[in-house]
Design an enzyme around this catalytic site. Structure first.
Site, mmCIF file in Angstrom:
data_model
loop_
_atom_site.group_PDB
_atom_site.id
_atom_site.type_symbol
_atom_site.label_atom_id
_atom_site.label_comp_id
_atom_site.label_asym_id
_atom_site.label_seq_id
_atom_site.Cartn_x
_atom_site.Cartn_y
_atom_site.Cartn_z
ATOM 1 N N CYS A 61 15.463 -57.627 78.093
ATOM 2 C CA CYS A 61 16.317 -56.755 77.113
ATOM 3 C C CYS A 61 15.507 -56.591 75.816
ATOM 4 O O CYS A 61 14.775 -55.632 75.915
ATOM 5 C CB CYS A 61 17.575 -57.481 76.938
ATOM 6 N N HIS A 112 19.154 -58.266 82.890
ATOM 7 C CA HIS A 112 19.424 -59.467 82.383
ATOM 8 C C HIS A 112 19.650 -60.694 83.515
ATOM 9 O O HIS A 112 20.546 -61.004 83.847
ATOM 10 C CB HIS A 112 20.875 -59.733 81.617
ATOM 11 N N GLU A 143 18.489 -63.507 83.525
ATOM 12 C CA GLU A 143 19.044 -64.888 83.072
ATOM 13 C C GLU A 143 20.288 -65.459 83.272
ATOM 14 O O GLU A 143 20.730 -66.350 83.774
ATOM 15 C CB GLU A 143 18.557 -65.168 81.686
#
Length: 259
Positions: free
Chosen positions: A112, A220, A222
């Protein structure tokens, strides 16, 4: 061998009148549980930091997302209030770490804000409020949802055949959770575009001349790294690269100790 360590540059945050150096839990959890590595938070300072002193002690660099944006002056643009919020200490910490990690062949995963920092660090530029550009979708987070809804996997991204990420995720269309209001405008000369959204927005890059894993994604991975196959594969590949780097350091360290 003990678990290798990755560095995560922190954001500057203010809580109850105090200044904090902070990283969101989701990045630390993904590093530990999906990549299988330990994470150290790197404090953010505008001056006085020695990037090599940090990199001497770690085995990988994970550059996280953030609510703040890279300051436009770093890519030759004029800053306005609308482009913010900014975090000049984060900029001053992350960008030199990114450049030196690439130079030293230390594995790098940028997410990001991280992919935007990677692009700027290597000479590229960013576009603000991309949803206002003709033909570009609204990539911002939806209103009125909880965090799971905010990070829901809702967007199709096309991974280019023969790219670095295609070797991890396979070529073709994948589904990701991309949410952002800025994006890469001019791609840095040393970066290869690896994946794009259906509207052409750059969603992933790799460093062309890197001697180690050096990848940035706008989405994203994660957040769902422990449950989503695509997200998990990306973090697992980063973890493998970090372990390989750490293992290669051991003979060199032993030889230095003997000498």
């Amino acid at each position: 061998m003990t678990k290798p360590i990755v560095a995560i540059p922190a954001d500057i945050r203010s809580f109850d009148g105090a200044t904090w150096h902070a990283v969101q839990h989701q990045y630390l959890s993904a590093a530990l549980n999906a990549a299988g590595v330990m994470a150290f938070l790197i404090p953010a300072f505008e001056a006085g930091y020695d990037s090599d002193a940090v990199l001497d002690r770690i085995d990988g660099l994970l550059v996280s997302g953030s609510a703040s944006n890279v300051h436009p002056s770093l890519y030759g643009a004029e800053a306005t209030d609308r482009d913010g919020p900014f975090d000049r200490a984060r900029d001053a910490t992350s960008l030199p770490l990114i450049r030196r990690a690439i130079d030293r062949a230390i594995p790098l995963l940028a997410i990001c804000r991280g992919i935007q920092e990677l692009n700027v660090a290597l000479g590229g530029s960013l576009a603000s409020e991309i949803h206002e550009q003709p033909g570009i979708w609204d990539h911002r987070r939806p209103d009125g949802v909880d965090r799971d809804g905010m990070y829901a996997i809702r967007q199709t991204v096309h991974v280019k055949e023969g790219s670095c990420i295609a070797g991890i995720l396979g070529p073709g269309d994948i589904r990701v959770n991309s949410l952002h209001r800025q994006a890469i405008a001019r791609t840095a000369p040393r970066l290869q575009v690896e994946a794009t959204a259906e509207d052409g927005t750059v969603e992933a890059v790799s460093v062309i001349d890197a001697k180690a894993f050096a990848v940035g994604v706008q989405w994203h991975p994660e957040y769902w790294a422990e449950t989503d196959k695509t997200s998990n594969r990306l973090f697992a590949a980063f973890g493998d690269a970090v372990r390989s780097y750490a293992a290669a350091k051991l003979p060199a360290a032993a030889a230095q100790a003997i000498a």
